[in-house]
Design a protein around this motif. Structure first.
Motif, PDB file in Angstrom:
ATOM      1  N   THR A  48      43.130  43.692  37.801  1.00 24.57           N
ATOM      2  CA  THR A  48      41.679  43.539  37.909  1.00 24.57           C
ATOM      3  C   THR A  48      41.081  43.838  36.543  1.00 24.57           C
ATOM      4  N   ILE A  49      40.157  42.968  36.122  1.00 28.32           N
ATOM      5  CA  ILE A  49      39.530  43.167  34.817  1.00 28.32           C
ATOM      6  C   ILE A  49      38.026  42.979  34.927  1.00 28.32           C
ATOM      7  N   GLU A  50      37.338  43.531  33.928  1.00 27.23           N
ATOM      8  CA  GLU A  50      35.885  43.426  33.848  1.00 27.23           C
ATOM      9  C   GLU A  50      35.510  42.870  32.490  1.00 27.23           C
ATOM     10  N   GLY A  51      34.487  42.031  32.483  1.00 29.62           N
ATOM     11  CA  GLY A  51      33.985  41.470  31.233  1.00 29.62           C
ATOM     12  C   GLY A  51      32.515  41.137  31.378  1.00 29.62           C
ATOM     13  N   LYS A  52      31.927  40.649  30.318  1.00 26.93           N
ATOM     14  CA  LYS A  52      30.502  40.285  30.333  1.00 26.93           C
ATOM     15  C   LYS A  52      30.275  38.847  30.795  1.00 26.93           C
ATOM     16  N   THR A  53      31.253  37.963  30.532  1.00 34.46           N
ATOM     17  CA  THR A  53      31.097  36.555  30.889  1.00 34.46           C
ATOM     18  C   THR A  53      32.414  35.994  31.421  1.00 34.46           C
TER      19      THR A  53
END
Length: 163
Positions: free
Chosen positions: A108-113
């Motif tokens: 699972t990852i998080e980013g802005k776009t």
């Protein structure tokens, strides 16, 4: 596991901000016992951290989350551990799980776009030698996260039909 430890863990899992004095009262013991048990479980890495669950949509922040299935070639004498550790070291990565099924790891990852996450997959994850293939799923809306329902339904949403 001792009963007191289990009770402490179950309580902290749902409310990590609970005051130790209040927790002691709930468990019918003294604050020193609870504090010592918590400290011991932190040292033993039974308690691995404390987190706050934030509904970023309501906060108005731009954040994109994705689940990435990763198929890898396991390494001799290390299985999936070495590649999983390598993936864990990226700051974008929130979690890495060894899973059953058609893929080996769930990341699972998080980013802005969406593009930022796509660049992570193509530029950092896919080039890892042991990675055979990936499948990316963008999370469009969260209804429940870490056991917490994020959007409460209003009563009377469905019409009652009577004969």
């Amino acid at each position: 596991m001792e009963k007191i430890r289990e009770q402490i863990l179950l309580t902290l899992e749902t409310n990590s901000r609970i005051d130790l004095k209040e927790l002691a009262v709930l468990l019918g013991t003294d604050e020193a016992t609870v504090a010592n048990e918590v400290a011991d479980m932190e040292k033993e890495h039974i308690i691995c951290g404390y987190h706050t669950l934030i509904d970023w949509d309501r906060a108005g922040a731009e954040e994109v989350n994705a689940l990435i299935e990763v198929r890898v070639t396991p390494q001799r004498d290390q299985g999936f551990d070495r590649v999983a550790e390598r993936i864990c070291n990226y700051p974008e990565v929130s979690a890495v799980y060894l899973i059953s099924g058609g893929y080996d790891l769930l990341v699972t990852i998080e980013g802005k776009t969406l593009q930022e996450i796509s660049r992570f997959v193509s530029g950092k994850l896919s080039p890892i030698e042991e990675v055979i293939s990936t499948a990316t799923y963008f999370i469009l809306k969260k209804y429940k996260d870490h056991g917490t329902i994020l959007e409460k339904k209003t009563k009377g949403e469905r019409m009652l039909i009577t004969p």
